[in-house]
Design a protein around this motif. Structure first.
Motif, PDB file in Angstrom:
ATOM      1  N   GLY A  38     -12.561  26.574  65.073  1.00  0.00           N
ATOM      2  CA  GLY A  38     -12.813  26.657  64.122  1.00  0.00           C
ATOM      3  C   GLY A  38     -13.537  27.780  63.233  1.00  0.00           C
ATOM      4  N   GLY A  39     -13.206  28.162  62.313  1.00  0.00           N
ATOM      5  CA  GLY A  39     -14.151  29.368  61.656  1.00  0.00           C
ATOM      6  C   GLY A  39     -15.224  29.250  61.305  1.00  0.00           C
ATOM      7  N   ARG A  40     -16.205  29.903  60.773  1.00  0.00           N
ATOM      8  CA  ARG A  40     -17.074  29.764  60.905  1.00  0.00           C
ATOM      9  C   ARG A  40     -17.934  28.793  59.542  1.00  0.00           C
ATOM     10  NH1 ARG A  40     -21.722  33.281  62.152  1.00  0.00           N
ATOM     11  NH2 ARG A  40     -20.595  34.522  62.522  1.00  0.00           N
ATOM     12  N   GLY A  41     -19.092  28.045  60.211  1.00  0.00           N
ATOM     13  CA  GLY A  41     -19.517  27.366  59.397  1.00  0.00           C
ATOM     14  C   GLY A  41     -18.691  26.006  59.452  1.00  0.00           C
ATOM     15  N   THR A  42     -17.528  25.936  60.441  1.00  0.00           N
ATOM     16  CA  THR A  42     -16.688  24.423  60.744  1.00  0.00           C
ATOM     17  C   THR A  42     -17.402  23.527  61.210  1.00  0.00           C
ATOM     18  OG1 THR A  42     -15.734  25.847  62.242  1.00  0.00           O
ATOM     19  CG2 THR A  42     -14.672  26.042  59.521  1.00  0.00           C
ATOM     20  N   GLY A  43     -18.290  23.974  62.032  1.00  0.00           N
ATOM     21  CA  GLY A  43     -19.690  22.820  62.093  1.00  0.00           C
ATOM     22  C   GLY A  43     -19.013  22.656  63.792  1.00  0.00           C
ATOM     23  N   LYS A  44     -18.697  24.031  64.174  1.00  0.00           N
ATOM     24  CA  LYS A  44     -18.611  23.886  65.593  1.00  0.00           C
ATOM     25  C   LYS A  44     -19.766  23.472  66.459  1.00  0.00           C
ATOM     26  CE  LYS A  44     -16.744  27.845  65.809  1.00  0.00           C
ATOM     27  NZ  LYS A  44     -17.442  27.994  64.609  1.00  0.00           N
ATOM     28  N   THR A  45     -20.822  24.418  65.955  1.00  0.00           N
ATOM     29  CA  THR A  45     -22.054  24.684  66.654  1.00  0.00           C
ATOM     30  C   THR A  45     -23.268  23.333  66.506  1.00  0.00           C
ATOM     31  OG1 THR A  45     -22.253  27.014  66.354  1.00  0.00           O
ATOM     32  CG2 THR A  45     -24.376  25.583  67.139  1.00  0.00           C
ATOM     33  N   THR A  46     -22.388  22.528  65.503  1.00  0.00           N
ATOM     34  CA  THR A  46     -23.811  21.265  64.839  1.00  0.00           C
ATOM     35  C   THR A  46     -23.378  20.182  65.901  1.00  0.00           C
ATOM     36  OG1 THR A  46     -23.266  21.619  63.009  1.00  0.00           O
ATOM     37  CG2 THR A  46     -23.731  19.945  63.077  1.00  0.00           C
ATOM     38  N   LEU A  47     -21.526  20.130  65.951  1.00  0.00           N
ATOM     39  CA  LEU A  47     -20.842  19.194  66.877  1.00  0.00           C
ATOM     40  C   LEU A  47     -21.426  19.959  68.556  1.00  0.00           C
ATOM     41  CD1 LEU A  47     -18.495  16.810  67.536  1.00  0.00           C
ATOM     42  CD2 LEU A  47     -16.963  18.616  68.525  1.00  0.00           C
ATOM     43  N   LEU A  48     -21.581  20.607  68.939  1.00  0.00           N
ATOM     44  CA  LEU A  48     -22.959  20.420  69.800  1.00  0.00           C
ATOM     45  C   LEU A  48     -23.974  20.492  70.076  1.00  0.00           C
ATOM     46  CD1 LEU A  48     -22.463  22.134  72.570  1.00  0.00           C
ATOM     47  CD2 LEU A  48     -23.458  24.384  72.150  1.00  0.00           C
ATOM     48  N   GLU A  49     -24.523  20.341  69.272  1.00  0.00           N
ATOM     49  CA  GLU A  49     -26.016  20.374  68.872  1.00  0.00           C
ATOM     50  C   GLU A  49     -26.253  18.580  68.832  1.00  0.00           C
ATOM     51  OE1 GLU A  49     -28.274  21.971  69.324  1.00  0.00           O
ATOM     52  OE2 GLU A  49     -27.985  23.801  69.022  1.00  0.00           O
ATOM     53  N   PHE A  50     -25.473  18.339  68.374  1.00  0.00           N
ATOM     54  CA  PHE A  50     -25.529  16.719  67.684  1.00  0.00           C
ATOM     55  C   PHE A  50     -25.656  16.324  69.319  1.00  0.00           C
ATOM     56  CE2 PHE A  50     -23.467  16.260  63.546  1.00  0.00           C
ATOM     57  CZ  PHE A  50     -24.832  16.059  62.942  1.00  0.00           C
TER      58      PHE A  50
END
Length: 242
Positions: A38-50
């Motif tokens: 996904g592009g920047r800001g689509t939640g990739k890192t957020t999903l990992l951190e969740f």
């Protein structure tokens, strides 16, 4: 119907978010490689951190913990993470967590259990963000720790054996100290015994050379004692008739 085989490792099966800013997020993971694109800001890192937050795997250093907690507070809000996991033994659990609370482990039907993730042993995962990977690449000790993770059970067993050996050595050291005290005491007694043996030898030597003189002196003393007792008895008899 094919028999379901147990995985040889722990697995993330599903991550959902209920409530909050990301309500409705529902991601299923397959066995093997999963790519989140996904592009920047689509939640990739957020999903990992969740996922990392639900499993309480936030890194211990203050900066990482503060950064992750800020991301959780901002993106999760009042929502709840539900992370479905499968252990390497094939057991299914649901880990539920909200911002600011501890994780709760539920069984596959959603019923609470008394299992705690902090006790270890239930489920293990290595989760690294992009920043984590860059930090590991720049630090030799972090690289070594990463490699050690592949032999964690062996290293844990080795450390336990080292602890047992150290404990045994401490016990042996105490026993050696007590034995040394005993040896010191016996050495003192042995020294005293040698002195007594030397005196005994001197006495035997004297007895051997002057045995006749000593015996004669003892006989004379005994004779004098008998004469003294006889005189005393005679005087007492005379006193009765006086």
């Amino acid at each position: 119907m094919t028999k379901r085989t147990k995985p040889a490792f722990h697995r993330l099966r599903r991550l959902t978010v209920v409530g909050g800013f990301m309500d409705g997020v529902d991601v299923e993971f397959v066995a093997g490689l999963n790519c989140i694109i996904g592009g920047r800001g689509t939640g990739k890192t957020t999903l990992l951190e969740f996922a990392r937050y639900a499993l309480d795997l936030i890194r211990d250093d203050t900066n990482s913990r503060r950064s992750t907690q800020g991301l959780i507070d901002h993106n999760l809000g009042g929502g709840r993470i539900r992370l479905t996991i499968e252990t390497k033994d094939g057991l299914m659990y649901i880990v539920s967590r909200t911002a600011g609370e501890e994780s709760i482990v539920l069984d596959s039907k959603g019923n609470p259990t008394d299992i705690s993730l902090s006790s270890g042993g239930l489920f293990g995962a290595d989760i690294y963000s992009q920043n984590d990977i860059e930090s590991i690449a720049d630090d030799l000790l972090s690289q070594l720790a990463l490699i050690d993770n592949f032999e964690a059970d062996t290293i844990r067993a080795d450390n336990l054996e080292i602890q047992r050996t150290v404990s045994a050595l401490k016990s042996n050291a105490h026993e050696c100290a007590e034995a040394q005290k005993m040896i010191a005491g016996l050495s003192d007694e042995l020294s005293t015994l040698k002195v007594l043996e030397a005196k005994l030898k001197e006495f035997k030597a004297t007895s051997g050379e002057d045995a006749d003189a000593v015996n004669k002196a003892q006989e004379q003393k005994a004779q004098r004692d008998r004469e003294k007792r006889a005189i005393t008895a005679a005087l007492e008899s005379l006193a009765e008739y006086a």
